[in-house]
Design a protein around this motif. Structure first.
Motif, short mmCIF file in Angstrom:
data_model
loop_
_atom_site.label_atom_id
_atom_site.label_comp_id
_atom_site.label_asym_id
_atom_site.label_seq_id
_atom_site.Cartn_x
_atom_site.Cartn_y
_atom_site.Cartn_z
N VAL A 115 76.95 -38.99 4.22
CA VAL A 115 77.93 -39.83 3.52
C VAL A 115 79.28 -39.12 3.43
CG1 VAL A 115 78.49 -40.95 1.32
CG2 VAL A 115 76.14 -40.96 2.16
N GLU A 116 79.24 -37.82 3.09
CA GLU A 116 80.48 -37.05 2.97
C GLU A 116 81.17 -36.93 4.34
OE1 GLU A 116 83.53 -34.57 1.39
OE2 GLU A 116 82.19 -36.12 0.57
N TYR A 117 80.39 -36.77 5.40
CA TYR A 117 80.93 -36.69 6.76
C TYR A 117 81.69 -37.97 7.10
CZ TYR A 117 80.80 -36.01 11.91
OH TYR A 117 81.11 -35.86 13.24
N GLU A 118 81.09 -39.12 6.79
CA GLU A 118 81.74 -40.41 7.06
C GLU A 118 83.01 -40.55 6.23
OE1 GLU A 118 78.61 -43.07 6.13
OE2 GLU A 118 77.47 -42.70 7.97
N ARG A 119 82.97 -40.08 4.98
CA ARG A 119 84.16 -40.17 4.14
C ARG A 119 85.30 -39.34 4.72
NH1 ARG A 119 87.24 -37.62 1.11
NH2 ARG A 119 86.10 -35.67 1.28
N ARG A 120 84.98 -38.13 5.20
CA ARG A 120 86.03 -37.27 5.74
C ARG A 120 86.63 -37.86 7.02
NH1 ARG A 120 83.88 -31.00 4.86
NH2 ARG A 120 83.24 -31.27 2.68
N ILE A 121 85.80 -38.53 7.80
CA ILE A 121 86.33 -39.19 9.00
C ILE A 121 87.26 -40.32 8.59
CG2 ILE A 121 85.71 -40.67 10.94
CD1 ILE A 121 83.25 -38.93 11.37
#
Length: 1015
Positions: A610-616
């Motif tokens: 989830v955090e990876y998608e947010r950073r993208i």
């Protein structure tokens, strides 16, 4: 007019560096400047307290900041010299007042804050002397104290005095202590705990160590091993068992270097007043006053009573059982059936819960306060439940004094745990405790007649100093616990989905747009300060972060809150409307939120993926790499398994319900036992620059800081292991002791750059990790090598092979197959990498510019590891200058380099040669040096004979050598010197070194360096 930098490409890197600051920096400089960066999507507000053209010209030269940021910072005006270089609780207090989070400064609170600021500054200056940094390995006594002090007792009283804050109820003592605690780095050995909970832990440990000649000494050493700074809230001695041990306990604690910060309602001279055998307690009071500054908060204001109190959950009357059960049922959910439960509360003791469901418990008053229960039982209860419905609280007097003591303790424990209270009572909080008075209060009252009926005898005054003193605190807390502000804190602290709605509270604007492009912005909301408060305190009050609730991202920027609610339902909001934790306008806004369409895949998600998608989506990372996504799925799997198995794996540092966890570190030496974790770890491997370290750090950051976890470079980890082995030499199996020490500090072990090149490491890894896995360790590792290729071609590799089998058995092995080196996609420039042979003068000139034109660099001697000393050619202001031969042609290793970069953040290295067969050993050291610098975000200035690619061009693996054209056998000596160096380990590592040297010269890396080291 402070500068607002919009759409800056630097913002994502600033956020990244801020998140990683505490990992890469063990202590934070209080002597540099205060730099506060608030980033909300595409905005950053930069407040710089001190700027000068010399500093910024150096930063501009260093490429540590973008040109726009430097230009904006130079334009800032500093209001007064008093604001320069300030940090700590006093600064944070002023900030909260200016942001509207606190009322205008209370003169009494300011006096206490000055004492806290004094202590803060002394601690920052004495961080090494006081052994505060958890990861500082330079202190030999700190590394082995927890074990060897049992054999060789020693005293190390701290040079810094603590602080004892006392005053009336609701004057802000706890808030001030928490504010002070939060301003200190999380890498410090510190603990904030309620006095009841602290004494519970002490008695629990004494029970485990009974039979020893002095169990209190052992307990004190255990406590000092975990925390040097001990913050105790609500210091109150009422129990004779506590009173009789406190003097000797704190004598041992102070001898172990403990620094105490305590809050209390009582002057230390009044502690345990009128208690049994108080003469034995008096030496403790003298010791307490000797080792602490005593300060009174003389305010008469009770801030708890200034909250917006309502009658929501406090029902007055005698026949309200049906009403209370109805409200209890609404809270747990209309279709949920509450059933009797049995819960383990402390040391194997069990407590019968009349009714329980969904974190809510129902008790008749007699079951909780008329039975032999104490603080230990209540703390255990509220580790399982966040809400209590209590039926039939009576008016207290002489006839039920014992029940009154328990009720006071119950309220204290609930307040500490931010638990919610529903209750029926015979009277208001004030009236419940009206008949309990102190001796002085009783003397000032009108004399009573001696002729009384039995009924009057039962309801007469209860004269009790301790209880009379505590009743004001209880009344104050009962009032606050029924307020809207407290209920908001409760919801956020316990990760209830109601937090989504609570954020919609606004004093002036309730606006909600169903159009996803028009999300609500709540301005000038009185709730925002409480939201920020709860976010700061969430991890203190909640040991684990629930992954089964919802994803909620909240950005609070001064007066603004951007709310993204991923999941809402009408049943939830109707229950919250009843709870009175929200205004009518907020409920109306929440009903609008229900109409938002939320894709099912977004509900209930949290973790690294989830955090990876947010950073993208925020532009912090490039578009998702399919190879990274595969690794993220494995990390997400592990994240979810850990959250579900937090108790089984003993991950929570503060969970006292696991008996083996509490005493394992000591008793397992006498009674060995195996507790292999049911959760498999993860071994990530792949090419250089593919994002392995970034993904592991992202995973690590998504887990609660209260978990027993550690993220460390493999070099640094092995250094710690060998250091501990040295301390325990002579034992029958020192590796077992070392493994138990490691497992005591961390159950989740994240090792970066797993690479085995040293025969000493190779020969112990199998037995070391055998013991670690037996102690429940869960491993997450990154490497450039497939596990089957580890230590390939090394001496006695047959003895290393069982470790590979064990590694593959206890971990999921996953390859990141990407061919992209993201480090080379950074904006590389030639800034600090100078190519040529006669550039010594240029390098020294750049070095002088970095340390400051008027500063004179001098030779220095620094202690690097285990008493070893390293001669620094030139050093000043955190910058060191070395000829290449001094660092890489001498018998130095990773341990020395890690020690060096604990003292310096910048290295100027003169004369890096082209590597080949003739200087293979120097090449090994150079590779290690670059790894250590990269791990510590250190800055490199160097002169070299060639580009990074050309420096290591002659080093190849065996397979590379075979694929090359055959060479002639006739060579001159000159050609022999420069011929290929065929070395599998070095050939494999060279790509990583080239990649890192490229990134270390980029603008992005230099920005991270500047923020990490507080430049």
């Amino acid at each position: 007019m402070r500068p607002v930098l919009r759409s800056s490409s630097s913002l994502s890197r600033i956020r990244w560096a801020l998140r990683n600051q505490e990992r890469h920096s063990s202590t934070f400089s209080s002597r540099s400047r205060k730099l506060l960066i608030g980033a909300n999507q595409n905005e950053a507000l930069v407040n710089t307290n001190t700027c000068n053209s010399t500093l910024f010209s150096r930063l501009s030269f260093s490429r540590g900041l973008s040109a726009e940021a430097v230009e904006a910072a130079v334009r800032l005006t500093v209001s007064s010299s008093a604001d320069v270089n300030r940090t700590g609780p006093l600064v944070e207090y002023e900030r909260r007042i200016s942001d509207g989070e606190l009322m205008t400064g209370d003169i009494c609170q300011l006096g206490a804050l000055k004492e806290l600021q004094r202590l803060h500054d002394q601690l920052v200056e004495s961080v090494d002397t006081c052994r505060l940094d958890r990861y500082n390995t330079s202190d030999k006594s700190s590394r082995s104290r927890w074990f060897w002090s049992r054999i060789m007792p020693q005293s190390t009283v701290s040079p810094v005095k603590g602080l004892y804050l006392y005053g009336g109820v609701g004057t802000g003592k706890t808030m001030l202590m928490d504010l002070f605690f939060d301003q200190l780095p999380c890498t410090w050995k510190k603990q904030r705990i309620h006095f009841h909970d602290f004494m519970l832990t002490v008695h629990s440990r004494l029970q485990k160590h009974k039979g020893l000649s002095d169990p209190l000494e052992v307990v004190a050493q255990e406590i000092a091993h975990d925390a040097i700074l001990l913050c105790l809230d609500e210091f109150m001695v009422t129990d004779v068992a506590d009173a009789l041990i406190l003097n000797r306990l704190f004598g041992h604690l102070f001898s172990n270097g403990i620094i105490l910060v305590a809050t209390s309602n009582r002057n230390p001279d009044k502690l345990y007043e009128g208690g049994l055998q108080r003469d034995l307690f008096l030496p403790f009071i003298a010791s307490l006053k000797e080792r602490n500054v005593v300060h009174e908060i003389g305010s008469a204001v009770d801030y708890r009573k200034l909250t917006s109190a309502e009658q929501g959950f406090y029902f007055i009357g005698t026949d309200l059982s049906t009403l209370l059960k109805q409200k209890f049922q609404e809270l747990i959910g209309g279709n949920v059936v509450a059933r009797p439960q049995v819960v383990e509360v402390v040391m194997g003791r069990k407590l019968q819960v009349s009714l329980g469901a969904n974190g809510c418990a129902y008790f008749p008053f007699e079951e909780l306060c008329d039975r032999p229960l104490g603080a230990a039982d209540y703390f255990g209860l509220f580790k399982k439940f966040h809400t209590l419905a209590l039926e039939g609280v009576p008016v207290f007097g002489l006839h039920n004094r014992t029940a009154a003591y328990r009720f006071v303790t119950l309220v204290d424990v609930m307040y500490e745990n931010r638990a919610r209270l529903l209750c029926t009572a015979e009277a208001t909080p004030q009236e419940l405790l009206e008949k309990i008075v102190t001796i002085s209060d009783a003397k000032s009252m009108s004399p009573r007649t001696s002729s009384r009926s039995r009924k009057n005898d039962v309801s007469e005054l209860c004269v009790d100093n301790e209880l009379g003193f505590a009743k004001d605190r209880t009344i104050s807390r009962l009032t606050e616990m029924n307020s809207k502000e407290y209920l908001e804190q409760h919801a956020i602290t316990h990760n209830l989905s109601s937090f989504i709605v609570l954020l919609l509270v606004s004093a002036s604007i309730i606006q909600f747009c169903i159009d996803p492009q028009m999300r609500p912005v709540l301005r000038s909301s009185s709730s925002l300060s409480r939201i920020r408060w709860a976010l700061r305190n969430q991890e203190r009050y909640n040991s684990t972060i629930c992954s089964k609730s919802r994803k909620l991202l909240v950005g609070v920027h001064q007066n603004e809150a951007l709310v993204n609610a991923n999941t809402c339902n009408s049943t939830l909001f109707s229950r919250l409307s009843f709870s009175r934790g929200l205004s009518a306008e907020a409920v109306e806004a929440a009903d609008a939120a229900v109409r938002l369409t939320v894709s099912s895949s977004d509900v209930n998600r949290t973790g690294p993926l989830v955090e990876y998608e947010r950073r993208i989506s925020d532009g912090e990372l490039m578009t998702g790499d399919i190879c990274q996504l595969g690794a993220l799925k494995e990390l997400q799997r592990l994240h979810d398994q850990l959250v579900e198995s937090v108790d089984t794996c003993r991950l929570d540092r503060y969970n006292t319900s696991d008996k083996s966890s509490r005493s394992r570190w000591f008793w397992s030496r006498l009674m060995p036992q195996s507790s292999v974790s049911p959760v498999k770890g993860l071994y990530l491997y792949g090419g250089v620059g593919t994002g392995k370290t970034m993904l592991m750090d992202l995973f690590f950051d998504q887990l609660p800081c209260t978990w027993k976890k550690q993220r460390i470079h493999f070099h640094d980890f092995m250094l710690t292991v060998h250091s501990r082995l040295q301390k325990h030499k002579g034992l029958s199996d020192p590796l077992e002791v070392v493994a138990q020490e490691i497992a005591h500090d961390a159950i989740l072990l994240c090792l970066d750059e797993f690479m085995v090149t040293d025969v000493a490491d190779a020969l112990i890894l199998n037995r070391l990790f055998g013991h670690l896995f037996s102690n429940g360790i869960i491993l997450v590792a990154t490497s450039n090598r497939n596990p089957d290729k580890l230590y390939e071609g090394g001496l006695q590799r047959d003895l290393f092979l069982p470790f590979i089998a064990s590694l593959k058995e206890r971990n999921v092995v996953h390859e990141i197959g990407s061919a992209v080196d993201y480090r080379k996609l950074t904006s590389a420039e030639q800034g600090f990498y100078f190519i040529g042979t006669d550039l010594s003068t240029l390098l020294k000139q750049k070095f002088q510019e970095l340390i400051g034109g008027n500063v004179v660099a001098r030779p220095q001697v620094v202690e690097v590891v285990m008493g070893r000393k390293l001669q620094v050619s030139l050093g000043a202001n955190g910058c060191a200058y070395f000829p290449f031969e001094e660092l890489c042609d001498r018998p130095l290793g990773a341990a020395d380099y890690f020690g060096l970069f604990k003292k310096f953040h910048t290295l100027a290295l003169e004369g890096v040669p082209v590597f080949g067969l003739h200087n293979r050993t120097a090449a090994y050291r150079f590779v290690t040096l670059v790894d250590v610098m990269y791990e510590n975000r250190a800055r490199l200035l160097c002169t070299a004979e060639a580009t990074p690619q050309e420096l290591l061009e002659k080093i190849v693996t065996i397979s590379d050598a075979k694929s090359m054209s055959p060479r002639t056998s006739s060579r001159s000596r000159k050609n022999d010197v420069s011929e290929l160096c065929v070395d599998n380990e070095l050939g494999f590592a060279k790509d990583r070194t080239i990649s890192r040297l490229t990134e270390m010269n980029s603008k992005e890396y230099l920005e991270q360096h500047a923020i990490t080291h507080n430049l």
